[in-house]
Design an enzyme around this catalytic site. Sequence first.
Site, short mmCIF file in Angstrom:
data_model
loop_
_atom_site.label_atom_id
_atom_site.label_comp_id
_atom_site.label_asym_id
_atom_site.label_seq_id
_atom_site.Cartn_x
_atom_site.Cartn_y
_atom_site.Cartn_z
N GLY A 205 10.08 -8.68 10.77
CA GLY A 205 9.42 -7.38 10.66
C GLY A 205 9.57 -6.55 11.93
O GLY A 205 10.29 -6.93 12.85
N GLN A 206 8.86 -5.42 11.96
CA GLN A 206 9.03 -4.49 13.08
C GLN A 206 8.67 -5.14 14.42
O GLN A 206 9.42 -5.03 15.39
CB GLN A 206 8.17 -3.23 12.89
N ILE B 166 10.30 -15.15 5.09
CA ILE B 166 10.22 -15.47 3.66
C ILE B 166 11.53 -15.04 3.00
O ILE B 166 12.20 -14.12 3.49
CB ILE B 166 9.01 -14.81 2.96
N ASN C 124 6.07 -19.17 4.58
CA ASN C 124 5.26 -18.17 3.89
C ASN C 124 3.81 -18.37 4.34
O ASN C 124 3.26 -19.46 4.24
CB ASN C 124 5.40 -18.38 2.37
N TYR D 127 -6.56 -2.17 4.38
CA TYR D 127 -5.92 -2.64 5.61
C TYR D 127 -6.97 -2.82 6.71
O TYR D 127 -7.04 -3.85 7.37
CB TYR D 127 -4.86 -1.62 6.03
N LYS E 144 -8.44 -6.08 8.69
CA LYS E 144 -8.33 -6.19 10.15
C LYS E 144 -9.68 -6.54 10.78
O LYS E 144 -9.75 -7.37 11.68
CB LYS E 144 -7.76 -4.90 10.76
N1 SER Z 1 0.83 1.07 12.21
C1 SER Z 1 -0.15 0.61 11.26
C2 SER Z 1 -0.16 1.47 10.06
O1 SER Z 1 0.13 2.64 10.18
C3 SER Z 1 -1.52 0.62 11.86
O2 SER Z 1 -1.73 -0.51 12.60
O3 SER Z 1 -0.51 1.00 9.03
#
Ligand code: SER
Length: 318
Positions: free
Chosen positions: A11-12, A35, A54, A143, A147
């Site tokens: 990922g990033q 994965i 995973n 999200y 968190k």
């Molecule tokens: N960069 C993430 C997003 O924009 C935030 O942590 O979802």
Amino acid sequence: MKNVLIIGSTGQIGSDLTMKLRREIPEGAIVAGYIPGFEPKGELLESGPAEVVNVCDGKQIAEAVKKYKVDTIYNLAALLSATAEKFPLKAWDIQMNGLINILEVARENGCAVFTPSSIGAFGPSTPHVNTPQDTIQRPKSIYGVTKVATELLSDYYFFKYAVDTRSVRFPGLISYTTLPGGGTTDYAVEIYYAALKGEEFVCPVAAGTYMDMMYMPDALRAAVEIMQADPSKLKHRNSFNIASMSFDPEEIAAAIRKYVPSLKLRYEIDPVRQHIADSWPDKMDDSCAREEWGWAPSYDLDSMTQDMLRHLGEKLGK
Ligand code: SER
């Protein structure tokens, strides 16, 4: 930190963090967990071990930890904010069931665990300017909910089982290796691609929308330095505010136009992203991270822009 498992290594954040740790810890095993469908390629594949891990499969995590005698796990598997709104149950599964799988393996095998939190852990009732380390956290996005729960569960495992959990609240991250996917802050990466390709940039969040942002080299240093910090100095663990810059779309466009004057910007607001962005801090106060483990960023908007344009230009052949 010697043998490290990076879950979400393609990922990033993971793609850059895996390479940084391989450069900095050549004697260790830096395992790229991935994965199927997100296989490591090129340098990431060739420079060290890789395993299918995973986050939703505790057995796979345990096997990789035992095989490589892993002492530290970076848990970077997640759905970002806008994608998570489309698939809330999947976001919960990856972010929460994934985390508890990791924490259980860490408890049994004595691993330290880093699970990033985010500006997304705050919500509309949080003070938006100089957002304190300890403040109201009532996010409205799934999200953000995951968190906040991640922060609490990570602290719980530290206090109850002495699992060495630590983390930071990342701002929007800007990098040139791997694109983010489905976040609210992605626009601040995509605008550089548009500038270099000579395309008009269609911005999904409105002028005047301020959010914390950070260049990837600073974010990676934070992720490593927090895990290397002297634990006796840490009053907080999950998670520390870290900050380096805050801007709106107009300001990043102006910073890029200094070097690419032809950049054109048009707005087509995405209501989901705008709603999320409006609920997030404009600018976090990161004084606890500075005091407790010496955090300090290196890049501001101008130095990041110069570096981004140079590296991305090479990558895109511009
Ligand atoms: N960069 C993430 C997003 O924009 C935030 O942590 O979802």
